[in-house]
Design a protein around this motif. Structure first.
Motif, PDB file in Angstrom:
ATOM      1  N   ALA A 159       0.860  -1.196   0.000  1.00  0.00           N
ATOM      2  CA  ALA A 159       0.000   0.000   0.000  1.00  0.00           C
ATOM      3  C   ALA A 159       0.890   1.237   0.000  1.00  0.00           C
ATOM      4  O   ALA A 159       2.106   1.157   0.219  1.00  0.00           O
ATOM      5  N   LEU A 160       0.273   2.371  -0.237  1.00  0.00           N
ATOM      6  CA  LEU A 160       0.994   3.634  -0.135  1.00  0.00           C
ATOM      7  C   LEU A 160       1.531   3.818   1.274  1.00  0.00           C
ATOM      8  O   LEU A 160       0.851   3.453   2.244  1.00  0.00           O
ATOM      9  N   GLY A 161       2.711   4.383   1.401  1.00  0.00           N
ATOM     10  CA  GLY A 161       3.245   4.708   2.713  1.00  0.00           C
ATOM     11  C   GLY A 161       2.266   5.595   3.465  1.00  0.00           C
ATOM     12  O   GLY A 161       1.606   6.460   2.882  1.00  0.00           O
ATOM     13  N   ARG A 162       2.173   5.369   4.755  1.00  0.00           N
ATOM     14  CA  ARG A 162       1.232   6.138   5.568  1.00  0.00           C
ATOM     15  C   ARG A 162       1.815   7.518   5.884  1.00  0.00           C
ATOM     16  O   ARG A 162       3.042   7.685   5.986  1.00  0.00           O
ATOM     17  N   VAL A 163       0.942   8.482   6.039  1.00  0.00           N
ATOM     18  CA  VAL A 163       1.340   9.857   6.372  1.00  0.00           C
ATOM     19  C   VAL A 163       0.629  10.222   7.675  1.00  0.00           C
ATOM     20  O   VAL A 163      -0.596  10.197   7.735  1.00  0.00           O
ATOM     21  N   ASP A 164       1.396  10.481   8.699  1.00  0.00           N
ATOM     22  CA  ASP A 164       0.800  10.768  10.012  1.00  0.00           C
ATOM     23  C   ASP A 164       1.095  12.219  10.388  1.00  0.00           C
ATOM     24  O   ASP A 164       2.225  12.563  10.734  1.00  0.00           O
ATOM     25  N   PRO A 165       0.091  13.075  10.307  1.00  0.00           N
ATOM     26  CA  PRO A 165       0.347  14.513  10.513  1.00  0.00           C
ATOM     27  C   PRO A 165       0.445  14.932  11.972  1.00  0.00           C
ATOM     28  O   PRO A 165       0.600  16.107  12.262  1.00  0.00           O
ATOM     29  N   HIS A 166       0.374  13.971  12.895  1.00  0.00           N
ATOM     30  CA  HIS A 166       0.300  14.368  14.312  1.00  0.00           C
ATOM     31  C   HIS A 166       1.111  13.425  15.196  1.00  0.00           C
ATOM     32  O   HIS A 166       0.610  12.414  15.675  1.00  0.00           O
ATOM     33  N   VAL A 167       2.380  13.748  15.387  1.00  0.00           N
ATOM     34  CA  VAL A 167       3.211  13.003  16.333  1.00  0.00           C
ATOM     35  C   VAL A 167       3.969  14.000  17.217  1.00  0.00           C
ATOM     36  O   VAL A 167       4.193  15.143  16.831  1.00  0.00           O
ATOM     37  N   HIS A 168       4.350  13.514  18.369  1.00  0.00           N
ATOM     38  CA  HIS A 168       5.164  14.323  19.287  1.00  0.00           C
ATOM     39  C   HIS A 168       6.527  13.673  19.372  1.00  0.00           C
ATOM     40  O   HIS A 168       6.638  12.509  19.737  1.00  0.00           O
ATOM     41  N   PHE A 169       7.555  14.424  19.014  1.00  0.00           N
ATOM     42  CA  PHE A 169       8.909  13.856  18.949  1.00  0.00           C
ATOM     43  C   PHE A 169       9.836  14.337  20.055  1.00  0.00           C
ATOM     44  O   PHE A 169      10.925  13.840  20.181  1.00  0.00           O
ATOM     45  N   ARG A 170       9.465  15.375  20.778  1.00  0.00           N
ATOM     46  CA  ARG A 170      10.201  15.803  21.974  1.00  0.00           C
ATOM     47  C   ARG A 170      11.554  16.483  21.768  1.00  0.00           C
ATOM     48  O   ARG A 170      11.908  17.380  22.495  1.00  0.00           O
ATOM     49  N   GLY A 200       5.369   1.223  11.929  1.00  0.00           N
ATOM     50  CA  GLY A 200       3.934   1.356  11.662  1.00  0.00           C
ATOM     51  C   GLY A 200       3.610   1.556  10.189  1.00  0.00           C
ATOM     52  O   GLY A 200       2.459   1.800   9.851  1.00  0.00           O
ATOM     53  N   GLY A 201       4.620   1.491   9.309  1.00  0.00           N
ATOM     54  CA  GLY A 201       4.373   1.718   7.883  1.00  0.00           C
ATOM     55  C   GLY A 201       4.253   3.189   7.525  1.00  0.00           C
ATOM     56  O   GLY A 201       3.796   3.545   6.439  1.00  0.00           O
ATOM     57  N   VAL A 202       4.674   4.065   8.443  1.00  0.00           N
ATOM     58  CA  VAL A 202       4.515   5.514   8.241  1.00  0.00           C
ATOM     59  C   VAL A 202       5.775   6.070   7.592  1.00  0.00           C
ATOM     60  O   VAL A 202       6.892   5.817   8.064  1.00  0.00           O
ATOM     61  N   THR A 203       5.603   6.854   6.529  1.00  0.00           N
ATOM     62  CA  THR A 203       6.735   7.321   5.728  1.00  0.00           C
ATOM     63  C   THR A 203       6.929   8.838   5.746  1.00  0.00           C
ATOM     64  O   THR A 203       7.962   9.331   5.299  1.00  0.00           O
ATOM     65  N   ILE A 204       5.922   9.556   6.229  1.00  0.00           N
ATOM     66  CA  ILE A 204       6.032  11.018   6.375  1.00  0.00           C
ATOM     67  C   ILE A 204       5.273  11.377   7.657  1.00  0.00           C
ATOM     68  O   ILE A 204       4.173  10.854   7.885  1.00  0.00           O
ATOM     69  N   VAL A 205       5.869  12.235   8.477  1.00  0.00           N
ATOM     70  CA  VAL A 205       5.150  12.644   9.687  1.00  0.00           C
ATOM     71  C   VAL A 205       5.148  14.163   9.832  1.00  0.00           C
ATOM     72  O   VAL A 205       6.041  14.856   9.331  1.00  0.00           O
ATOM     73  N   GLY A 206       4.148  14.650  10.551  1.00  0.00           N
ATOM     74  CA  GLY A 206       4.106  16.039  10.976  1.00  0.00           C
ATOM     75  C   GLY A 206       4.388  16.070  12.460  1.00  0.00           C
ATOM     76  O   GLY A 206       3.715  15.368  13.232  1.00  0.00           O
ATOM     77  N   ALA A 207       5.399  16.846  12.874  1.00  0.00           N
ATOM     78  CA  ALA A 207       5.818  16.845  14.282  1.00  0.00           C
ATOM     79  C   ALA A 207       5.310  18.090  14.994  1.00  0.00           C
ATOM     80  O   ALA A 207       5.356  19.203  14.463  1.00  0.00           O
ATOM     81  N   MET A 208       4.842  17.893  16.207  1.00  0.00           N
ATOM     82  CA  MET A 208       4.315  18.969  17.030  1.00  0.00           C
ATOM     83  C   MET A 208       5.443  19.745  17.697  1.00  0.00           C
ATOM     84  O   MET A 208       6.473  19.169  18.039  1.00  0.00           O
ATOM     85  N   GLY A 209       5.212  21.022  17.903  1.00  0.00           N
ATOM     86  CA  GLY A 209       6.271  21.882  18.412  1.00  0.00           C
ATOM     87  C   GLY A 209       6.185  22.212  19.886  1.00  0.00           C
ATOM     88  O   GLY A 209       6.735  23.218  20.317  1.00  0.00           O
TER      89      GLY A 209
END
Ligand SMILES: [Zn+2]
Length: 475
Positions: free
Chosen positions: A56-67, A113-122
């Motif tokens: 499947a297409l790589g997953r895009v998760d726009p909401h993660v916290h990376f610290r 998790g199969g996620v290939t692009i993420v959006g990180a919280m600030g």
């Protein structure tokens, strides 16, 4: 495999096309190069996949916290703030936070998790506030990442916007707690005409958590969830949509929608709003509800709280159904995990009150999707749109990628999630702590029976990562 820098092929009978069709064929993955899809039977050597494997297409998760935060110089802090702390204290808190969780651990979890692009919280110390700090943080993340990370600029009173980007308002929650309506309005005014996203929950106006506890005496496992009972989300969303209308933003994204009524409230507003209203569904709300928490081992249930709180079963069922209807009619709706890697100590109840809300989620994205597939008749196409196509379209408005993302076609960016959908899965915390290089690792899914789905390979811009146990790049 000795394929460093080389093309790797996979053959599968289940390649997910954007039309919803599953086809037999091959994909070719080469670092930095566009995806190539060859429909039909196997033509050359490829990595052997189980017969039940999907591509499947790589997953895009726009909401993660990376610290992790940049360590600024003294001069940078003098010029770009903050002004409410001295330099040594700031650096101390950055180092303490960086020690507990790294960008690398977050990327390893995403790849699992199969996620290939993420959006990180600030919401980090010395976070991406204003153009200078945003650019500096973005550069640091890009240099240390295994996959593209979009750092969302953090809105703060007085901080200049980043034009063409999407600002993140923490004003209603802990990140900027105590912002009065007036200050929040001034902050939005700076982002007039721009896109904004917000955390859609807040405390009850008339009662603290402690007062609620002393009045109602709920089961300790449900204290947090019954206090933040969904009405707290409706109140916050209402207030924020009104504010956005007054100021005139271009788009207002509600983050981690936890209930059917909260999604319905946003959909009801679309016809009268002067701005776009994309919707992010909190992925784990489709799994956890208050009733299910009571089936968990007490010690795990006691770390399983987040903001917004887990819904009632009724509100969860309406969320699941409405999300499916909404994605099928082409609305801009997608999942976000709100992955929040707290240290174990931060999660413990103290004096009968919960610690920091949030849970690790991103590494188990696939198992959450499987829940929707097996229990609620979601199709792969529903999942692909919610987890890949729609969030890719959303983030593409704000950030450029080397090639088109969110499209399963030759010529697009080679971002893929390759997995076995049927395999039984159980959480091994010790193994994940090692594989994710995350000494504080713990999961709310520990001890859950009947989880399904095993991630096999995750492909980021043509680089193939074997993610079955330790994460390894193969080419
Ligand atoms: Zn969050």
């Amino acid at each position: 495999m000795t394929t460093q820098g080389k093309a790797i092929r996979f053959h599968s009978q289940n390649i997910h096309l954007d039309s919803g069709e599953l086809i037999d064929g091959e994909v070719i993955c080469c670092p930095g190069e566009a995806l190539e899809i060859i429909p039909g039977s196997k033509t050359a050597n490829s990595i052997k996949l189980p017969g039940t494997a999907h591509i499947a297409l790589g997953r895009v998760d726009p909401h993660v916290h990376f610290r992790e935060a940049v360590e600024p110089t003294r001069e940078e802090v003098e010029t770009h703030g903050p002004t409410n702390t001295d330099y040594e204290t700031l650096i101390g808190s950055i180092r303490a936070s960086n020690k507990l969780y790294s960008i690398r651990s977050g990327c390893l979890a995403a790849l699992k998790g199969g996620v290939t692009i993420v959006g990180a919280m600030g919401n980090t110390p010395w976070g991406p506030v204003g153009p200078y700090r945003h650019e500096r943080t973005q550069k640091h993340y890009t240099e240390n990442a295994l996959l593209p990370i979009i750092v969302w600029p953090r809105m703060e009173p007085g901080a200049q916007p980043i034009h063409g980007h999407e600002g993140k308002d923490f004003g209603s929650t802990f990140g900027g707690s105590g912002l009065t309506g007036h200050v929040r309005q001034d902050m939005y005014a700076l982002w007039k005409g721009e896109a904004v996203s917000y955390h859609n929950d807040q405390a009850r106006p008339d009662e603290t958590l402690l007062e609620f506890k002393n009045r109602v005496h709920p089961d300790q496992r449900l204290l947090h969830h019954e206090y933040f009972d969904g009405s707290t989300v409706l109140a916050c969303q209402q207030e924020t949509m009104d504010l956005a209308e007054t100021i005139g933003v271009s788009s207002l994204l509600a983050r981690h929608i936890p209930t059917g009524p909260a999604l319905q409230q946003i959909l009801d507003r679309t016809s009268g709003a002067s701005y776009a209203l994309p919707a992010e569904i909190g992925l784990d709300y489709i799994y956890w509800c208050r009733e299910r928490l009571l089936d968990q081992k007490p010690e795990t249930a006691l770390i399983n709280y987040r903001r917004p709180a887990h819904p009632s079963r009724e509100d969860q069922l309406s969320l699941i159904q409405l999300t499916q209807e909404t994605v099928r009619r082409g609305y801009s709706i997608f999942f976000g995990t709100d992955h929040a890697p707290h240290a174990r100590a931060a999660k413990t109840f103290k004096d009968g009150m919960p610690g920091s809300p949030g849970t690790r989620n991103i590494e188990h994205s696939l198992q959450y999707y499987s829940e929707l597939r097996t229990r609620y008749n979601y199709t792969w196409h529903d999942i692909d749109r919610l987890a890949s196509i729609n969030p890719a379209k959303h983030v593409s408005q704000y950030v450029d990628f080397p090639l088109e993302i969110g499209a399963m076609k030759s010529g697009a960016m080679t971002n893929l999630a390759i997995f076995d959908s049927d395999e039984a899965y159980s959480v091994d915390e010790a193994a994940l702590a090692t594989q994710l290089e995350d000494s504080e690792y713990h999961s709310t899914l520990t001890s859950e029976a009947n989880l399904r789905g095993q991630s096999l390979f995750t492909v980021v811009n043509g680089t193939v990562f074997d993610v079955q146990s330790e994460v390894k790049a193969l080419n």
